[in-house]
Design a protein around this motif. Sequence first.
Motif, PDB file in Angstrom:
ATOM      1  N   LEU A 171      39.584  32.620  44.957  1.00 19.85           N
ATOM      2  CA  LEU A 171      38.948  31.352  45.320  1.00 19.85           C
ATOM      3  C   LEU A 171      39.970  30.311  45.760  1.00 19.85           C
ATOM      4  N   ASP A 172      41.268  30.648  45.675  1.00 22.79           N
ATOM      5  CA  ASP A 172      42.318  29.729  46.106  1.00 22.79           C
ATOM      6  C   ASP A 172      42.582  29.943  47.593  1.00 22.79           C
ATOM      7  N   GLN A 173      42.298  28.951  48.416  1.00 25.64           N
ATOM      8  CA  GLN A 173      42.363  29.127  49.859  1.00 25.64           C
ATOM      9  C   GLN A 173      43.772  29.412  50.354  1.00 25.64           C
ATOM     10  N   GLU A 174      44.772  28.774  49.760  1.00 21.27           N
ATOM     11  CA  GLU A 174      46.156  29.014  50.200  1.00 21.27           C
ATOM     12  C   GLU A 174      46.557  30.462  49.947  1.00 21.27           C
ATOM     13  N   THR A 175      46.174  30.972  48.780  1.00 21.29           N
ATOM     14  CA  THR A 175      46.453  32.381  48.468  1.00 21.29           C
ATOM     15  C   THR A 175      45.718  33.297  49.434  1.00 21.29           C
ATOM     16  N   LEU A 176      44.450  32.976  49.693  1.00 19.93           N
ATOM     17  CA  LEU A 176      43.672  33.780  50.633  1.00 19.93           C
ATOM     18  C   LEU A 176      44.320  33.800  52.017  1.00 19.93           C
ATOM     19  N   ASN A 177      44.815  32.665  52.458  1.00 20.46           N
ATOM     20  CA  ASN A 177      45.454  32.600  53.774  1.00 20.46           C
ATOM     21  C   ASN A 177      46.665  33.532  53.836  1.00 20.46           C
ATOM     22  N   THR A 178      47.437  33.556  52.767  1.00 17.77           N
ATOM     23  CA  THR A 178      48.607  34.436  52.721  1.00 17.77           C
ATOM     24  C   THR A 178      48.188  35.897  52.747  1.00 17.77           C
ATOM     25  N   LEU A 179      47.177  36.243  51.945  1.00 17.07           N
ATOM     26  CA  LEU A 179      46.727  37.636  51.878  1.00 17.07           C
ATOM     27  C   LEU A 179      46.047  38.068  53.180  1.00 17.07           C
ATOM     28  N   ILE A 180      45.348  37.163  53.829  1.00 18.89           N
ATOM     29  CA  ILE A 180      44.754  37.470  55.136  1.00 18.89           C
ATOM     30  C   ILE A 180      45.867  37.775  56.144  1.00 18.89           C
ATOM     31  N   GLU A 181      46.916  36.962  56.113  1.00 21.12           N
ATOM     32  CA  GLU A 181      48.048  37.176  57.022  1.00 21.12           C
ATOM     33  C   GLU A 181      48.708  38.527  56.759  1.00 21.12           C
ATOM     34  N   LEU A 182      48.822  38.917  55.483  1.00 21.14           N
ATOM     35  CA  LEU A 182      49.421  40.202  55.116  1.00 21.14           C
ATOM     36  C   LEU A 182      48.609  41.374  55.666  1.00 21.14           C
ATOM     37  N   HIS A 183      47.288  41.252  55.629  1.00 23.44           N
ATOM     38  CA  HIS A 183      46.411  42.363  56.020  1.00 23.44           C
ATOM     39  C   HIS A 183      45.946  42.306  57.470  1.00 23.44           C
ATOM     40  N   LYS A 184      46.226  41.197  58.160  1.00 18.28           N
ATOM     41  CA  LYS A 184      45.737  41.028  59.528  1.00 18.28           C
ATOM     42  C   LYS A 184      46.168  42.149  60.475  1.00 18.28           C
ATOM     43  N   PRO A 185      47.396  42.712  60.325  1.00 25.78           N
ATOM     44  CA  PRO A 185      47.772  43.812  61.230  1.00 25.78           C
ATOM     45  C   PRO A 185      46.902  45.062  61.074  1.00 25.78           C
ATOM     46  N   LEU A 186      46.167  45.169  59.968  1.00 28.21           N
ATOM     47  CA  LEU A 186      45.376  46.368  59.702  1.00 28.21           C
ATOM     48  C   LEU A 186      43.977  46.284  60.298  1.00 28.21           C
ATOM     49  N   THR A 187      43.345  45.138  60.198  1.00 26.99           N
ATOM     50  CA  THR A 187      41.971  44.976  60.694  1.00 26.99           C
ATOM     51  C   THR A 187      41.608  43.499  60.698  1.00 26.99           C
ATOM     52  N   SER A 188      40.669  43.164  61.549  1.00 28.29           N
ATOM     53  CA  SER A 188      40.127  41.804  61.536  1.00 28.29           C
ATOM     54  C   SER A 188      38.892  41.720  60.641  1.00 28.29           C
ATOM     55  N   ASN A 189      38.453  42.883  60.147  1.00 26.62           N
ATOM     56  CA  ASN A 189      37.250  42.923  59.306  1.00 26.62           C
ATOM     57  C   ASN A 189      37.651  42.671  57.855  1.00 26.62           C
ATOM     58  N   ILE A 190      37.932  41.424  57.553  1.00 21.74           N
ATOM     59  CA  ILE A 190      38.401  41.022  56.229  1.00 21.74           C
ATOM     60  C   ILE A 190      37.314  40.211  55.537  1.00 21.74           C
ATOM     61  N   ILE A 191      36.901  40.693  54.378  1.00 24.79           N
ATOM     62  CA  ILE A 191      35.839  40.040  53.612  1.00 24.79           C
ATOM     63  C   ILE A 191      36.477  39.270  52.464  1.00 24.79           C
ATOM     64  N   THR A 192      36.201  37.983  52.394  1.00 22.08           N
ATOM     65  CA  THR A 192      36.714  37.176  51.289  1.00 22.08           C
ATOM     66  C   THR A 192      35.562  36.831  50.351  1.00 22.08           C
ATOM     67  N   THR A 193      35.844  36.894  49.068  1.00 22.74           N
ATOM     68  CA  THR A 193      34.793  36.661  48.080  1.00 22.74           C
ATOM     69  C   THR A 193      35.428  36.222  46.768  1.00 22.74           C
ATOM     70  N   ASP A 194      34.595  35.972  45.778  1.00 19.97           N
ATOM     71  CA  ASP A 194      35.116  35.663  44.451  1.00 19.97           C
ATOM     72  C   ASP A 194      35.652  36.938  43.807  1.00 19.97           C
ATOM     73  N   ILE A 195      36.449  36.793  42.792  1.00 15.88           N
ATOM     74  CA  ILE A 195      37.142  37.934  42.190  1.00 15.88           C
ATOM     75  C   ILE A 195      36.160  38.917  41.562  1.00 15.88           C
ATOM     76  N   ARG A 196      35.162  38.434  40.848  1.00 12.31           N
ATOM     77  CA  ARG A 196      34.237  39.358  40.178  1.00 12.31           C
ATOM     78  C   ARG A 196      33.456  40.193  41.189  1.00 12.31           C
ATOM     79  N   SER A 197      33.091  39.602  42.282  1.00 11.75           N
ATOM     80  CA  SER A 197      32.375  40.362  43.315  1.00 11.75           C
ATOM     81  C   SER A 197      33.290  41.417  43.940  1.00 11.75           C
ATOM     82  N   ALA A 198      34.563  41.065  44.141  1.00  7.20           N
ATOM     83  CA  ALA A 198      35.515  42.033  44.691  1.00  7.20           C
ATOM     84  C   ALA A 198      35.669  43.222  43.742  1.00  7.20           C
ATOM     85  N   GLU A 199      35.759  42.942  42.454  1.00  9.30           N
ATOM     86  CA  GLU A 199      35.867  44.025  41.472  1.00  9.30           C
ATOM     87  C   GLU A 199      34.636  44.925  41.522  1.00  9.30           C
TER      88      GLU A 199
END
Length: 444
Positions: A171-199
């Motif tokens: 839920l921390d946008q700055e962290t999400l931005n970093t993780l999106i940047e890390l995974h962007k070379p793999l796919t643009s289909n990136i789903i962001t959600t709360d932690i419990r839903s991801a689990e």
Amino acid sequence: MKLAVIGTGYVGLVSGVCFSDLGNQVICVDNNPLKVEILERGEVPIYEPGLKELIDKNKAAGRLSFSYDTKSAVEASDIVLLAVGTPSLPNGEANLSYIEQAAKDVAEALNGFKIIATKSTVPVGTNEHIERIVSEHTNFPFSIASIPEFLREGSAIQDTFNPDRIVLGCLDQETLNTLIELHKPLTSNIITTDIRSAEMIKYASNAFLATKISFINEIANICEKVGADVTRVAEGMGYDQRIGSSFLQAGIGYGGSCFPKDTEALIQIAGNVDYEFKLLKSVVEVNKDQRFNIIRKLQEALGSLQGKNIAIWGLAFKPETDDIRDAPAIEIIEELIKLGANVKAYDPVATANFKLKVNHSSIKWCDNALETASQSDALCLLTEWSEFTRIDLVQLASLMARPILIDGRNVYDPIKVKEASFIYYSVGRPHSANISDSYAEAMS
């Protein structure tokens, strides 16, 4: 980016190596110094096609290293990925002791702000538990995220570089931005959600795929009784976009490190909140029984199995891996031994691992497929390695004491098997005695 990956099992090792190949600086950490030494020598402790080549490439480029020193790895990194095992406890719940220890070790090593992201499959609420553990053992700031993995053993590198989606729980946008940047070379289909839903996404995905497998195996069992062909049934179903063709291959059930563990864990997760997951319990029950169809078909073909020589092709739970965790071959071979059979077994890469789990005087370990089949009363294909599917069926039948073939993965053409004079049993298709001319014509 600078990453520390804690744990060098399938998930940790493949993820770390692939992230290094994308240009990141990666340190893979394991608490077993011997394993680290093996990796540093350029050897790979697991069988995964293409993995050794990627390790060699990125080590040579200076982007990838291995260590058993968690502290130095964490200090040198900005993102820490937790990828340790969460095996099943006897009651089916996930054993969180390894990830709890990893969280404590990481917390004590913090020297500044870090993103701590969990790739291990963990029950809903675990990342909040990890957050509490880290908070208790450090005064440095950090952010917690959940990044469930969806790798298939045998195609893990392909899956990493070509994912259907990336799920980021935070839920921390700055962290999400970093993780999106890390995974962007793999796919643009990136789903962001709360932690419990991801689990929950990880468990729900695996449980649904396990359900598809058990469903088509139930359909296969009915097909055998009514004279239908499950391969044609599955094909017709798969064209429906609401259903899809994946995971509709009838066989002897699922195994491995994910589906059995995750289905049992989700049943426990539901039970812990007073919900009985009746559907998933049935999925597990069907899967456990499906592998014993091999035994029932052998008994139909041979009667008593006492003293019979039974050849087994395939010990790994699936091809292109040496993983034998919950492989159907384990229970099938153990049952054959109980029934007095002599077992001849072969797998292209998994034999050594299998011997550590099942090693009995009634088992003869063979070096190739034809040696295994020679003078056997019946042959059971349990893992669909390509070398088994390419075999000369006429030659195979001539080597056997009795030409009985139990195809647990439906890899052979029933017509070609019949032409080779086999007595043939597959899953959800007519066995050789019931293959009529009209059926043969329709199949051709």
